[in-house]
Motif scaffolding. Sequence first.
Motif, PDB file in Angstrom:
ATOM      1  N   ASP A   1      30.275 -13.937  13.121  1.00 28.47           N
ATOM      2  CA  ASP A   1      29.376 -12.784  13.090  1.00 28.47           C
ATOM      3  C   ASP A   1      30.166 -11.543  13.472  1.00 28.47           C
ATOM      4  O   ASP A   1      30.573 -11.384  14.622  1.00 28.47           O
ATOM      5  N   ARG A   2      30.364 -10.663  12.489  1.00 29.33           N
ATOM      6  CA  ARG A   2      31.162  -9.468  12.730  1.00 29.33           C
ATOM      7  C   ARG A   2      30.387  -8.404  13.520  1.00 29.33           C
ATOM      8  O   ARG A   2      30.998  -7.567  14.167  1.00 29.33           O
ATOM      9  N   LEU A   3      29.076  -8.425  13.460  1.00 28.40           N
ATOM     10  CA  LEU A   3      28.298  -7.432  14.205  1.00 28.40           C
ATOM     11  C   LEU A   3      28.319  -7.695  15.700  1.00 28.40           C
ATOM     12  O   LEU A   3      28.477  -6.787  16.507  1.00 28.40           O
ATOM     13  N   SER A   4      28.147  -8.959  16.085  1.00 28.62           N
ATOM     14  CA  SER A   4      28.133  -9.295  17.511  1.00 28.62           C
ATOM     15  C   SER A   4      29.517  -9.686  18.029  1.00 28.62           C
ATOM     16  O   SER A   4      29.687  -9.890  19.227  1.00 28.62           O
ATOM     17  N   ASP A   5      30.472  -9.816  17.113  1.00 23.05           N
ATOM     18  CA  ASP A   5      31.823 -10.255  17.461  1.00 23.05           C
ATOM     19  C   ASP A   5      31.791 -11.597  18.183  1.00 23.05           C
ATOM     20  O   ASP A   5      32.473 -11.809  19.180  1.00 23.05           O
ATOM     21  N   GLN A   6      30.930 -12.509  17.648  1.00 24.42           N
ATOM     22  CA  GLN A   6      30.824 -13.852  18.201  1.00 24.42           C
ATOM     23  C   GLN A   6      30.987 -14.875  17.087  1.00 24.42           C
ATOM     24  O   GLN A   6      30.800 -14.565  15.916  1.00 24.42           O
ATOM     25  N   ALA A   7      31.302 -16.095  17.503  1.00 22.81           N
ATOM     26  CA  ALA A   7      31.399 -17.200  16.556  1.00 22.81           C
ATOM     27  C   ALA A   7      30.402 -18.279  16.942  1.00 22.81           C
ATOM     28  O   ALA A   7      30.113 -18.483  18.123  1.00 22.81           O
ATOM     29  N   GLY A   8      29.872 -18.930  15.940  1.00 20.12           N
ATOM     30  CA  GLY A   8      28.962 -20.044  16.160  1.00 20.12           C
ATOM     31  C   GLY A   8      29.495 -21.276  15.467  1.00 20.12           C
ATOM     32  O   GLY A   8      30.261 -21.180  14.503  1.00 20.12           O
ATOM     33  N   THR A   9      29.103 -22.429  15.964  1.00 21.13           N
ATOM     34  CA  THR A   9      29.491 -23.688  15.321  1.00 21.13           C
ATOM     35  C   THR A   9      28.268 -24.589  15.216  1.00 21.13           C
ATOM     36  O   THR A   9      27.389 -24.563  16.071  1.00 21.13           O
ATOM     37  N   LEU A  10      28.243 -25.348  14.158  1.00 18.90           N
ATOM     38  CA  LEU A  10      27.221 -26.371  13.969  1.00 18.90           C
ATOM     39  C   LEU A  10      27.933 -27.663  13.626  1.00 18.90           C
ATOM     40  O   LEU A  10      28.802 -27.678  12.749  1.00 18.90           O
ATOM     41  N   LEU A  11      27.568 -28.736  14.321  1.00 17.62           N
ATOM     42  CA  LEU A  11      28.072 -30.068  13.999  1.00 17.62           C
ATOM     43  C   LEU A  11      26.866 -30.947  13.753  1.00 17.62           C
ATOM     44  O   LEU A  11      25.927 -30.966  14.559  1.00 17.62           O
ATOM     45  N   GLY A  12      26.878 -31.649  12.626  1.00 19.40           N
ATOM     46  CA  GLY A  12      25.737 -32.490  12.315  1.00 19.40           C
ATOM     47  C   GLY A  12      25.949 -33.278  11.043  1.00 19.40           C
ATOM     48  O   GLY A  12      27.082 -33.632  10.688  1.00 19.40           O
ATOM     49  N   THR A  13      24.848 -33.523  10.354  1.00 15.03           N
ATOM     50  CA  THR A  13      24.886 -34.291   9.110  1.00 15.03           C
ATOM     51  C   THR A  13      24.050 -33.593   8.054  1.00 15.03           C
ATOM     52  O   THR A  13      23.149 -32.805   8.352  1.00 15.03           O
ATOM     53  N   ALA A  14      24.359 -33.913   6.820  1.00 17.32           N
ATOM     54  CA  ALA A  14      23.565 -33.472   5.675  1.00 17.32           C
ATOM     55  C   ALA A  14      23.287 -34.707   4.839  1.00 17.32           C
ATOM     56  O   ALA A  14      24.160 -35.558   4.652  1.00 17.32           O
ATOM     57  N   ARG A  15      22.071 -34.817   4.366  1.00 25.89           N
ATOM     58  CA  ARG A  15      21.680 -35.979   3.568  1.00 25.89           C
ATOM     59  C   ARG A  15      21.078 -35.504   2.263  1.00 25.89           C
ATOM     60  O   ARG A  15      20.239 -34.604   2.233  1.00 25.89           O
ATOM     61  N   PHE A  16      21.536 -36.132   1.173  1.00 32.15           N
ATOM     62  CA  PHE A  16      20.977 -35.902  -0.154  1.00 32.15           C
ATOM     63  C   PHE A  16      20.248 -37.165  -0.583  1.00 32.15           C
ATOM     64  O   PHE A  16      20.836 -38.238  -0.625  1.00 32.15           O
ATOM     65  N   ASP A  17      18.967 -37.027  -0.901  1.00 30.93           N
ATOM     66  CA  ASP A  17      18.167 -38.138  -1.405  1.00 30.93           C
ATOM     67  C   ASP A  17      17.710 -37.824  -2.817  1.00 30.93           C
ATOM     68  O   ASP A  17      17.248 -36.705  -3.087  1.00 30.93           O
ATOM     69  N   SER A  18      17.826 -38.799  -3.701  1.00 28.84           N
ATOM     70  CA  SER A  18      17.352 -38.640  -5.071  1.00 28.84           C
ATOM     71  C   SER A  18      15.822 -38.617  -5.063  1.00 28.84           C
ATOM     72  O   SER A  18      15.185 -39.472  -4.456  1.00 28.84           O
ATOM     73  N   VAL A  19      15.250 -37.610  -5.751  1.00 25.24           N
ATOM     74  CA  VAL A  19      13.786 -37.484  -5.809  1.00 25.24           C
ATOM     75  C   VAL A  19      13.309 -37.339  -7.257  1.00 25.24           C
ATOM     76  O   VAL A  19      12.217 -36.849  -7.501  1.00 25.24           O
ATOM     77  N   GLY A  20      14.139 -37.771  -8.202  1.00 22.38           N
ATOM     78  CA  GLY A  20      13.789 -37.688  -9.613  1.00 22.38           C
ATOM     79  C   GLY A  20      15.044 -37.490 -10.430  1.00 22.38           C
ATOM     80  O   GLY A  20      16.148 -37.417  -9.897  1.00 22.38           O
ATOM     81  N   ALA A  21      14.884 -37.390 -11.737  1.00 19.06           N
ATOM     82  CA  ALA A  21      16.026 -37.235 -12.642  1.00 19.06           C
ATOM     83  C   ALA A  21      16.795 -35.952 -12.323  1.00 19.06           C
ATOM     84  O   ALA A  21      16.283 -34.846 -12.511  1.00 19.06           O
ATOM     85  N   GLY A  22      18.008 -36.101 -11.794  1.00 17.45           N
ATOM     86  CA  GLY A  22      18.854 -34.949 -11.482  1.00 17.45           C
ATOM     87  C   GLY A  22      18.361 -34.109 -10.325  1.00 17.45           C
ATOM     88  O   GLY A  22      18.886 -33.028 -10.082  1.00 17.45           O
ATOM     89  N   ALA A  23      17.369 -34.586  -9.591  1.00 17.10           N
ATOM     90  CA  ALA A  23      16.796 -33.815  -8.482  1.00 17.10           C
ATOM     91  C   ALA A  23      17.167 -34.452  -7.147  1.00 17.10           C
ATOM     92  O   ALA A  23      17.066 -35.664  -6.972  1.00 17.10           O
ATOM     93  N   LEU A  24      17.600 -33.606  -6.207  1.00 13.02           N
ATOM     94  CA  LEU A  24      17.973 -34.071  -4.886  1.00 13.02           C
ATOM     95  C   LEU A  24      17.249 -33.270  -3.812  1.00 13.02           C
ATOM     96  O   LEU A  24      17.107 -32.052  -3.933  1.00 13.02           O
ATOM     97  N   ALA A  25      16.825 -33.967  -2.769  1.00 16.94           N
ATOM     98  CA  ALA A  25      16.322 -33.315  -1.566  1.00 16.94           C
ATOM     99  C   ALA A  25      17.490 -33.252  -0.590  1.00 16.94           C
ATOM    100  O   ALA A  25      18.140 -34.270  -0.330  1.00 16.94           O
ATOM    101  N   TYR A  26      17.785 -32.055  -0.081  1.00 20.04           N
ATOM    102  CA  TYR A  26      18.866 -31.837   0.868  1.00 20.04           C
ATOM    103  C   TYR A  26      18.245 -31.562   2.229  1.00 20.04           C
ATOM    104  O   TYR A  26      17.351 -30.725   2.362  1.00 20.04           O
ATOM    105  N   GLU A  27      18.729 -32.283   3.248  1.00 17.21           N
ATOM    106  CA  GLU A  27      18.271 -32.022   4.611  1.00 17.21           C
ATOM    107  C   GLU A  27      19.455 -32.090   5.547  1.00 17.21           C
ATOM    108  O   GLU A  27      20.211 -33.061   5.546  1.00 17.21           O
ATOM    109  N   GLU A  28      19.626 -31.037   6.349  1.00 18.06           N
ATOM    110  CA  GLU A  28      20.694 -31.051   7.341  1.00 18.06           C
ATOM    111  C   GLU A  28      20.089 -30.926   8.726  1.00 18.06           C
ATOM    112  O   GLU A  28      19.012 -30.348   8.911  1.00 18.06           O
TER     113      GLU A  28
END
Length: 140
Positions: free
Chosen positions: A22-49
Amino acid sequence: MTVMLRSEDFVGLWQLSRVITDRLSDQAGTLLGTARFDSVGAGALAYEEAGKLRFGAAPEMEATRRYHWQFGQDAVDVHFDNGAAFHSFVPCGHAQGTDHPCGDDFYQVRYDFTNWPVWQATWHVVGPRKDYVSVSRYWR
């Protein structure tokens, strides 16, 4: 030769690491976690992190996000969880996504699939109260 990725290539659980500068606040943030893609139809994915977000010296907090990816013949259309359009991109190589204006803010994304199955998304966001870069890295 650059290979076009398909929806099936993304299905499953991914590790996620994000750095937000963040250049305005001159701070950095970090996120550690997971992302999951689930098929919900032809060529369609639900993304959840989900992950733990820490910004500067603030206490760590839970962070979640949901999107819907729809693979078409030439591009992926990404929508917010409420169905509103977000952006589109071509899932191969270095891919510049379409821009996303949001009120007074402006979002630009670039994907990098050149080290598949490790890939990343880099967002540049500017606006009256925003000026940051967010780099998300995904791997199995």
